[in-house]
Design an enzyme around this catalytic site. Structure first.
Site, mmCIF file in Angstrom:
data_model
loop_
_atom_site.group_PDB
_atom_site.id
_atom_site.type_symbol
_atom_site.label_atom_id
_atom_site.label_comp_id
_atom_site.label_asym_id
_atom_site.label_seq_id
_atom_site.Cartn_x
_atom_site.Cartn_y
_atom_site.Cartn_z
ATOM 1 C CD GLU A 57 -4.313 -0.978 1.465
ATOM 2 O OE1 GLU A 57 -4.577 -1.071 0.254
ATOM 3 O OE2 GLU A 57 -5.102 -1.312 2.364
ATOM 4 C CE LYS B 250 -3.925 -4.680 -0.216
ATOM 5 N NZ LYS B 250 -5.210 -5.348 0.044
#
Length: 301
Positions: A176, A213
């Site tokens: 992420e 993500k």
């Protein structure tokens, strides 16, 4: 679900991932949003007890099931807790929801327009314990504030280094590198980030897969090359500060990307609600995010 079934659900399941991983510093803000003001607890333990009760209420709700919520990201204390006497990862698996754990320990101060992750010296122990509890994968977050190629390259390199450590434990990393949606150079950040992720994906051994993500891009479908990449199991999006309606509209513009929302999932839930009110509000939020994840809007070029 065994690991093979969880991988299949992550690869092609219809639905989204719930982010239930607010930790230390963000917990008071999450509780305030839930209708519990600071001062309602006398110790850190009481504070974490209150946030655990909120998460347990979500997990036990009939609205929260594997039909629309295919995964959930947990804070370490949540993973170690129980829901109605069952370990939280097991309670999720029984509902058809794949469990993940947040592993980062927060962010370093900004340098070169980015915030790297703080060191994680006890990561191997955490991964061993998490896997033993049935947790399928992990999530670690960095932040990109401006279009500095050196900084973004450092963020992505660090993310993939941690991801390899997770893979070595037989777990699935969610990488992420969040782009701050308030950045004045968002489009440039997205473009540099795409380049750097592709470089690092190409360097992974054949047959290896990770999840990503990412912030919703300012130009829809910017991340299509990642969605279709053979070394990417799934691309998910964070809400990044958007309110749920706007986040879902932006999500629907990006084919192949599903949600992994936190605040946008929880924003209408309140401690004071009756169970019926709580379940109805949660169901409405889940339906809206599920729609944005599964029903895409064709955006004119």
């Amino acid at each position: 679900m065994n690991t093979t079934e969880m991988t299949a659900k992550m690869a092609s399941g219809n639905g989204f991932i719930a982010a239930l991983d607010q930790s230390g510093g963000s917990t008071p803000k999450a509780l305030k949003g839930y209708g519990i003001e600071e001062g309602a607890w006398n110790s850190e333990e009481e504070m974490f007890g209150l946030i655990h009760e909120m998460r347990a209420r979500i997990i036990r709700s009939d609205a929260f099931s594997g039909e629309k919520v295919i995964g959930a990201i947990l804070f370490e204390r949540t993973m170690d807790g129980t829901v109605d006497g069952k370990p939280v990862p097991q309670a999720l698996i029984e509902k058809g929801v794949v469990p993940f754990i947040k592993i980062d320990k927060g962010l370093e101060d900004e340098a070169n327009g980015v915030q790297l992750m703080k060191p994680m010296p006890a990561l191997d122990d955490l991964l061993t314990r998490s896997k033993a509890l049935g947790v399928y994968g992990t999530k670690e977050r960095s932040v990109i504030n401006s279009a500095n190629r050196e900084g973004i390259a450092a963020v992505v390199a660090q993310q993939f280094e941690v991801g390899k450590q997770v893979l070595n434990h037989g777990m699935m990393p969610i990488i992420e590198p969040e782009v701050n949606i308030k950045s004045e150079t968002r489009a440039e950040c997205d473009a540099i980030l795409l380049d750097e992720i592709l470089k690092n994906l190409d360097a992974l051994p054949e047959g290896t897969q990770v999840m990503l993500k990412l912030s919703l891009p300012i130009v829809p479908c910017t991340f299509d090359p990642l969605v279709s990449h053979p070394k990417v199991l799934r691309v998910v999006a964070l809400s990044g500060g958007y309110k749920r309606p706007e986040a879902c509209v932006e999500l629907a513009k990006n084919t192949g990307i599903i949600a992994s929302f936190s605040r946008a999932l929880l924003e209408d839930l309140r401690h004071q609600m009756t169970d019926a009110e709580f379940d109805a509000s949660l169901a409405a939020a889940i339906d809206e995010i599920y729609t944005g994840s599964t029903q895409k809007t064709l955006v004119a070029a």
